[in-house]
Structure formats: C-alpha cells, structure tokens
Enzyme design. Sequence first.
Site, PDB file in Angstrom:
ATOM      1  N   HIS A   1       7.203   5.741   1.054  1.00 49.33           N
ATOM      2  CA  HIS A   1       7.919   4.524   0.642  1.00 49.33           C
ATOM      3  C   HIS A   1       8.780   4.805  -0.601  1.00 49.33           C
ATOM      4  O   HIS A   1       9.912   4.327  -0.701  1.00 49.33           O
ATOM      5  CB  HIS A   1       6.932   3.414   0.271  1.00 49.33           C
ATOM      6  CG  HIS A   1       6.097   2.908   1.413  1.00 49.33           C
ATOM      7  ND1 HIS A   1       4.758   3.137   1.512  1.00 49.33           N
ATOM      8  CD2 HIS A   1       6.443   2.169   2.493  1.00 49.33           C
ATOM      9  CE1 HIS A   1       4.291   2.564   2.608  1.00 49.33           C
ATOM     10  NE2 HIS A   1       5.281   1.967   3.221  1.00 49.33           N
TER      11      HIS A   1
ATOM     12  N   GLN B   1       2.799  -8.921  13.627  1.00 52.07           N
ATOM     13  CA  GLN B   1       2.933  -7.601  14.252  1.00 52.07           C
ATOM     14  C   GLN B   1       1.591  -6.919  14.487  1.00 52.07           C
ATOM     15  O   GLN B   1       1.536  -5.783  14.926  1.00 52.07           O
ATOM     16  CB  GLN B   1       3.890  -6.711  13.469  1.00 52.07           C
ATOM     17  CG  GLN B   1       3.400  -6.230  12.116  1.00 52.07           C
ATOM     18  CD  GLN B   1       4.489  -5.472  11.374  1.00 52.07           C
ATOM     19  OE1 GLN B   1       5.408  -6.069  10.807  1.00 52.07           O
ATOM     20  NE2 GLN B   1       4.416  -4.151  11.344  1.00 52.07           N
TER      21      GLN B   1
ATOM     22  N   MET C   1       2.777  10.969   6.075  1.00 56.92           N
ATOM     23  CA  MET C   1       2.230   9.945   5.169  1.00 56.92           C
ATOM     24  C   MET C   1       2.217   8.599   5.865  1.00 56.92           C
ATOM     25  O   MET C   1       3.172   8.236   6.554  1.00 56.92           O
ATOM     26  CB  MET C   1       3.094   9.849   3.927  1.00 56.92           C
ATOM     27  CG  MET C   1       3.084  11.126   3.148  1.00 56.92           C
ATOM     28  SD  MET C   1       2.664  10.818   1.458  1.00 56.92           S
ATOM     29  CE  MET C   1       2.660  12.482   0.829  1.00 56.92           C
ATOM     30  N   SER C   2       1.120   7.877   5.707  1.00 54.43           N
ATOM     31  CA  SER C   2       0.982   6.561   6.320  1.00 54.43           C
ATOM     32  C   SER C   2      -0.029   5.758   5.520  1.00 54.43           C
ATOM     33  O   SER C   2      -1.013   6.323   5.003  1.00 54.43           O
ATOM     34  CB  SER C   2       0.466   6.717   7.761  1.00 54.43           C
ATOM     35  OG  SER C   2      -0.044   5.489   8.221  1.00 54.43           O
TER      36      SER C   2
ATOM     37  N   ASN D   1       0.860  -1.196   0.000  1.00 51.29           N
ATOM     38  CA  ASN D   1       0.000   0.000   0.000  1.00 51.29           C
ATOM     39  C   ASN D   1       0.894   1.244   0.000  1.00 51.29           C
ATOM     40  O   ASN D   1       0.763   2.123   0.842  1.00 51.29           O
ATOM     41  CB  ASN D   1      -0.949  -0.011   1.196  1.00 51.29           C
ATOM     42  CG  ASN D   1      -2.055   1.024   1.030  1.00 51.29           C
ATOM     43  OD1 ASN D   1      -2.394   1.412  -0.090  1.00 51.29           O
ATOM     44  ND2 ASN D   1      -2.593   1.484   2.132  1.00 51.29           N
ATOM     45  N   LEU D   2       1.771   1.271  -0.971  1.00 51.38           N
ATOM     46  CA  LEU D   2       2.859   2.250  -0.975  1.00 51.38           C
ATOM     47  C   LEU D   2       2.377   3.679  -1.198  1.00 51.38           C
ATOM     48  O   LEU D   2       1.424   3.914  -1.935  1.00 51.38           O
ATOM     49  CB  LEU D   2       3.869   1.878  -2.069  1.00 51.38           C
ATOM     50  CG  LEU D   2       4.454   0.463  -1.975  1.00 51.38           C
ATOM     51  CD1 LEU D   2       5.494   0.259  -3.071  1.00 51.38           C
ATOM     52  CD2 LEU D   2       5.069   0.204  -0.604  1.00 51.38           C
TER      53      LEU D   2
ATOM     54  N   GLN E   1      10.185   1.871  16.118  1.00 50.50           N
ATOM     55  CA  GLN E   1      10.513   0.703  15.285  1.00 50.50           C
ATOM     56  C   GLN E   1      11.967   0.779  14.817  1.00 50.50           C
ATOM     57  O   GLN E   1      12.698  -0.221  14.845  1.00 50.50           O
ATOM     58  CB  GLN E   1       9.569   0.647  14.081  1.00 50.50           C
ATOM     59  CG  GLN E   1      10.011  -0.329  13.004  1.00 50.50           C
ATOM     60  CD  GLN E   1       8.999  -0.497  11.895  1.00 50.50           C
ATOM     61  OE1 GLN E   1       8.016  -1.206  12.066  1.00 50.50           O
ATOM     62  NE2 GLN E   1       9.219   0.128  10.759  1.00 50.50           N
TER      63      GLN E   1
HETATM   64  O1  PAF Z   1       7.206  -0.376   8.788  1.00 51.78           O
HETATM   65  C1  PAF Z   1       6.671  -1.351   8.214  1.00 51.78           C
HETATM   66  O2  PAF Z   1       6.082  -1.228   7.136  1.00 51.78           O
HETATM   67  C2  PAF Z   1       6.763  -2.726   8.853  1.00 51.78           C
HETATM   68  O3  PAF Z   1       6.687  -2.648  10.238  1.00 51.78           O
HETATM   69  C3  PAF Z   1       7.992  -3.531   8.407  1.00 51.78           C
HETATM   70  C4  PAF Z   1       9.289  -2.852   8.845  1.00 51.78           C
HETATM   71  C5  PAF Z   1       7.989  -3.687   6.899  1.00 51.78           C
HETATM   72  C6  PAF Z   1       7.961  -4.923   9.037  1.00 51.78           C
HETATM   73  O4  PAF Z   1       6.828  -5.624   8.671  1.00 51.78           O
END
Ligand code: PAF
Length: 279
Positions: free
Chosen positions: A37, A61, A184-185, A32-33, A153
């Site tokens: 990204h 996660q 952005m998310s 879902n870029l 993270q």
């Molecule tokens: O930040 C993310 O998109 C995720 O936490 C990652 C680092 C790809 C791990 O699944």
Amino acid sequence: MKIIPTISDIRHCVQNWRNAGERIAFVPTMGNLHAGHLQLVREAKCHATKVIVSIFVNPTQFGVNEDFSDYPRTETRDCEQLAAEGCDLVFLPTVETIYVPTAQTFVSVSDISKNYCGATRAGHFDGVATVVCKLFNIVQPDVALFGLKDFQQFAVIQTLVRDLHLPIELIGVPTVRELDGLAMSSRNGYLNEQEREIAPQLYRTLQQAHDNLKFGQSIVDVENVAISELTQVGFVVDYFKVARRSNLQAAMPNDNALIILVAAKLGKTRLIDNLWLEK
Ligand code: PAF
C-alpha cells in the site's frame, strides 16, 4: 495530514484543491496497510500534487462465510504510516456513510467478474465495483492507483471506468513481495508459522510455470503440474490458469501477452498471486 470521515468535508477540501490547480491522486484501501500500500502512495505522489487514501472495510465485497468481521482494523497505525509517507488526506467513512440504509443502487461489471475469483466468491466483484464507483464519485480524483496483485480486480475497475466514461486515469502498480517471494497482502497475517513457511511456494510455482511455458510445454500440462505440486505441499487450489492479459479469456497457443493467475487456500487463508508472461 487531514483525516476526514464525511462526504461533505471531502468534497469541500477537494474543491479547494481543484480551485488552487492541484492534481489529485486517489488510493482506495481497506486499511491494515503494508509495504505494498505504501508503494501505491509513493507512486501516487509521482502522478499528482495531492494524495488521498481511503480506509474502508467494504462489507459488500465479503461473502457470508468470509472474514469481514475478523478483517484487521488498524486505522491508528495506518494513519501514522500514511502521514510518514506524505499522504495529504485520509478518507475514513463509516459503513452508514457509504451505504445509506435505503440504498438500491449497485454496480455490476458482468463478463470480466465471472471467472476466477468471481466464480468462487459470489458477488465479490459487484461489491468492489459498487464501492469503487461510490469512492470515485465522492473523491473525483484525476488518477487512481491499484495494486496488480489483484489483477482481476484491476481489470474489473478498468472496465467500469471505460463503460461509465469516468474521467479517471488508472495506474496498476506491480506487486510488492516479501524477500522469499510471497506477495504482500493484508491476509498474510492470518497464516500460522507452518503455513507462512509453505506460502512462498505459490510464487515459486508461478515462476516454474512461467519457465515451462517459455520452454514450450502446453498450457494444460503446465496448469495441471502446478495444481498437483501446490496440492502436494498443502494448498487447496481454487484455480491456476493461464489467460490472455487483455481480457482474461483462456489463453490460445498463439497469444503473446499472457498472465498466469492463481488462487489457493492454506488452512483458512486464501492467497492470490499472478505472473505476467510474454511469449
Ligand atoms: O483492493 C482492495 O483493498 C479493495 O478491494 C478496494 C479496491 C479498496 C475496494 O474495497
């Protein structure tokens, strides 16, 4: 651009590149870029001769009541965007490829995972550390890039790389923002129209907190004012904290390199952001 779903094919391709003297950069994603990204990919190209991006929505996660099943899967569009950016290879594994059904090994980075997002999202950073460790083992990159919006993270992954002696250079890339300041998310797409209008207040509150700290207001006052302002406009604040940037411990009055961290929910959408502060 190659799209490869299996570990053996990734290894084969990476080995050929290594034999040819290529330097390999890796950008792990859950797809879902967005522009953030793509900025990671652009930056990756400055540090290596080949760029690999993984797209994998990592089940471990996500908590039980979180959005694993709703998380947008947009691989076709993602791959088109990556090809346009000059990405060389997309690793697109299945869940069964990454997690063999009899898997017994998980990675946990203890202290740094405990607070902030770790306190409300039990097991989240163990899931992140586990999948990132697996992806690093599969891809074996020279350099890996992560967005600094998820600062905790990044700190967890830095600790993992240090503790397990992984020969990988980590690069944190500054947050890319919408014109109104919203970070952005992939989750911004969950916001309805009214929530989307309120959402940039998160960054504005960080900026206000930054300025108030510069003017000498106490950390506790700054945190309390920010929480009350965000609550007034409709956020349910998880945390708003000023921390030491080096280890995310609570900031002390004489600390210089600080970070202001926030996580808050707007409706069903959990947003996180941060701002650095040099005192
Ligand atoms: O930040 C993310 O998109 C995720 O936490 C990652 C680092 C790809 C791990 O699944």
